[in-house]
Design a protein around this motif. Sequence first.
Motif, PDB file in Angstrom:
ATOM      1  N   VAL A  87       0.841  -1.205   0.000  1.00 52.23           N
ATOM      2  CA  VAL A  87       0.000   0.000   0.000  1.00 52.23           C
ATOM      3  C   VAL A  87       0.874   1.252   0.000  1.00 52.23           C
ATOM      4  CG1 VAL A  87      -1.635   1.359   1.352  1.00 52.23           C
ATOM      5  CG2 VAL A  87      -2.005  -1.088   1.069  1.00 52.23           C
ATOM      6  N   LEU A  88       1.931   1.248   0.825  1.00 51.31           N
ATOM      7  CA  LEU A  88       2.839   2.397   0.827  1.00 51.31           C
ATOM      8  C   LEU A  88       3.508   2.561  -0.542  1.00 51.31           C
ATOM      9  CD1 LEU A  88       4.531   2.075   4.346  1.00 51.31           C
ATOM     10  CD2 LEU A  88       2.786   3.707   3.620  1.00 51.31           C
ATOM     11  N   GLY A  89       3.853   1.429  -1.162  1.00 57.00           N
ATOM     12  CA  GLY A  89       4.429   1.489  -2.501  1.00 57.00           C
ATOM     13  C   GLY A  89       3.464   2.110  -3.500  1.00 57.00           C
ATOM     14  N   ALA A  90       2.183   1.762  -3.376  1.00 57.54           N
ATOM     15  CA  ALA A  90       1.170   2.338  -4.265  1.00 57.54           C
ATOM     16  C   ALA A  90       1.046   3.841  -4.064  1.00 57.54           C
ATOM     17  CB  ALA A  90      -0.179   1.661  -4.020  1.00 57.54           C
ATOM     18  N   LEU A  91       1.178   4.293  -2.835  1.00 57.51           N
ATOM     19  CA  LEU A  91       1.060   5.720  -2.541  1.00 57.51           C
ATOM     20  C   LEU A  91       2.280   6.512  -3.011  1.00 57.51           C
ATOM     21  CD1 LEU A  91      -0.463   5.526   1.060  1.00 57.51           C
ATOM     22  CD2 LEU A  91      -1.646   6.159  -1.051  1.00 57.51           C
ATOM     23  N   VAL A  92       3.396   5.826  -3.223  1.00 63.84           N
ATOM     24  CA  VAL A  92       4.642   6.508  -3.581  1.00 63.84           C
ATOM     25  C   VAL A  92       4.943   6.417  -5.072  1.00 63.84           C
ATOM     26  CG1 VAL A  92       7.155   6.415  -3.305  1.00 63.84           C
ATOM     27  CG2 VAL A  92       5.666   6.250  -1.299  1.00 63.84           C
ATOM     28  N   MET A  93       4.631   5.263  -5.701  1.00 64.47           N
ATOM     29  CA  MET A  93       5.097   5.020  -7.074  1.00 64.47           C
ATOM     30  C   MET A  93       4.524   6.004  -8.089  1.00 64.47           C
ATOM     31  SD  MET A  93       5.549   0.959  -7.841  1.00 64.47           S
ATOM     32  CE  MET A  93       5.198  -0.005  -6.389  1.00 64.47           C
ATOM     33  N   LEU A 105      10.199   5.808 -11.000  1.00 63.65           N
ATOM     34  CA  LEU A 105       9.217   4.720 -10.911  1.00 63.65           C
ATOM     35  C   LEU A 105       9.923   3.396 -10.675  1.00 63.65           C
ATOM     36  CD1 LEU A 105       6.344   3.590 -11.190  1.00 63.65           C
ATOM     37  CD2 LEU A 105       6.695   3.545 -13.679  1.00 63.65           C
ATOM     38  N   ALA A 106      11.000   3.135 -11.429  1.00 62.23           N
ATOM     39  CA  ALA A 106      11.748   1.890 -11.261  1.00 62.23           C
ATOM     40  C   ALA A 106      12.362   1.800  -9.861  1.00 62.23           C
ATOM     41  CB  ALA A 106      12.834   1.778 -12.321  1.00 62.23           C
ATOM     42  N   LEU A 107      12.893   2.915  -9.375  1.00 59.74           N
ATOM     43  CA  LEU A 107      13.526   2.915  -8.055  1.00 59.74           C
ATOM     44  C   LEU A 107      12.517   2.647  -6.953  1.00 59.74           C
ATOM     45  CD1 LEU A 107      15.972   3.429  -6.225  1.00 59.74           C
ATOM     46  CD2 LEU A 107      15.423   5.876  -6.299  1.00 59.74           C
ATOM     47  N   PRO A 143       0.422  -0.861  -8.856  1.00 57.30           N
ATOM     48  CA  PRO A 143       1.136   0.430  -8.829  1.00 57.30           C
ATOM     49  C   PRO A 143       2.142   0.614  -9.955  1.00 57.30           C
ATOM     50  CG  PRO A 143       1.164  -0.631  -6.672  1.00 57.30           C
ATOM     51  CD  PRO A 143       0.651  -1.648  -7.631  1.00 57.30           C
ATOM     52  N   LEU A 144       2.922  -0.431 -10.268  1.00 57.18           N
ATOM     53  CA  LEU A 144       3.938  -0.268 -11.299  1.00 57.18           C
ATOM     54  C   LEU A 144       3.310   0.012 -12.663  1.00 57.18           C
ATOM     55  CD1 LEU A 144       6.894  -0.357 -12.211  1.00 57.18           C
ATOM     56  CD2 LEU A 144       6.633  -2.832 -12.543  1.00 57.18           C
ATOM     57  N   LEU A 145       2.328  -0.786 -13.054  1.00 55.55           N
ATOM     58  CA  LEU A 145       1.682  -0.569 -14.347  1.00 55.55           C
ATOM     59  C   LEU A 145       0.942   0.767 -14.376  1.00 55.55           C
ATOM     60  CD1 LEU A 145       0.281  -4.134 -15.195  1.00 55.55           C
ATOM     61  CD2 LEU A 145       2.354  -3.030 -16.055  1.00 55.55           C
ATOM     62  N   ALA A 146       0.279   1.106 -13.264  1.00 53.92           N
ATOM     63  CA  ALA A 146      -0.433   2.391 -13.208  1.00 53.92           C
ATOM     64  C   ALA A 146       0.537   3.561 -13.252  1.00 53.92           C
ATOM     65  CB  ALA A 146      -1.288   2.465 -11.947  1.00 53.92           C
ATOM     66  N   GLY A 147       1.789   3.327 -12.853  1.00 53.40           N
ATOM     67  CA  GLY A 147       2.792   4.387 -12.909  1.00 53.40           C
ATOM     68  C   GLY A 147       3.004   4.928 -14.311  1.00 53.40           C
TER      69      GLY A 147
END
Length: 291
Positions: A87-93, A105-107, A143-147
């Motif tokens: 969830v934190l990753g989703a909020l940050v990516m 995004l990769a980082l 999150p990654l794809l939505a980024g």
Amino acid sequence: MDNTPHPTGSERRAAKAAAAARTPKAGRNLPAAIGVGSTLAALVILSLAFWKEAFLILATLAVAVGVWELHGGLAQGRIKAPLVPTVLGALVMLPAAYYGGGDALALTFAMTGVAVLLWRAADGLAGAAKDVAAGFLVAGYAPLLAGFAALMLAADDGAWRIFVFVLVTVSSDIGGYAVGVVKGRHPMAPSVSPKKSWEGFTGSVVTCVVVAVVCMVLALDGPWWGGVLLGVAIVVAATVGDLGESLLKRDLGIKDMGDILPGHGGVMDRLDSLVFAAPVAWVLFAVFLGS
């Protein structure tokens, strides 16, 4: 002796027909779906029209809810993906992608993966491999794809790119639903998604291409043939995303990822096509319009 009257064949057929009439062919509560869909469309359009960072906030929150739903769905299959780091990753990516580009995004995805590993390791090694793999799946799936949508948004004409991307992707669902309900006869993947038909897929392709060509020319000042390629590519990606989530849900033994959106299911049930189509749209926009 049983004197209870039994229905005749014609009465049984009439009862089945009445039951079928009460149940939508495509399995949706159509009025609720239209109402919720219209509300979501209004939120997207308003956020893009007045302040595109508002769309970034809206998308980030939606993806975070989607991650929470994925966690709950996987738990139905006794898979405990670490919730807090994903969830934190989703909020940050997504904000990282918008403000820092692809490298950021990769980082942040890599950092989320490390956090998933460390968080799960704190609970011991029993079943850790499965849970860590699930955490990576969740972080990469949503999150990654939505980024990539955030990368699109960051362009000077990012609001228009997102508008076209969302409109074309949603057109796939609308065209497929409309044609599938009326003409659907041949299932695409009956063991995965029985209601998705080849006729509906054809409707998706036609609708996506028409909408993409119009939008590419009028909204983005791009080539019409670019719209054709965009429409075909997005409908393929959206269909793969839809079938992929259907396969996951069938394997987990659940109907929807959530129930927060009446007539649609969960947030992730609406994002499945969009997140798969986002990288495709980002690449094609970069080719046809520049970065």
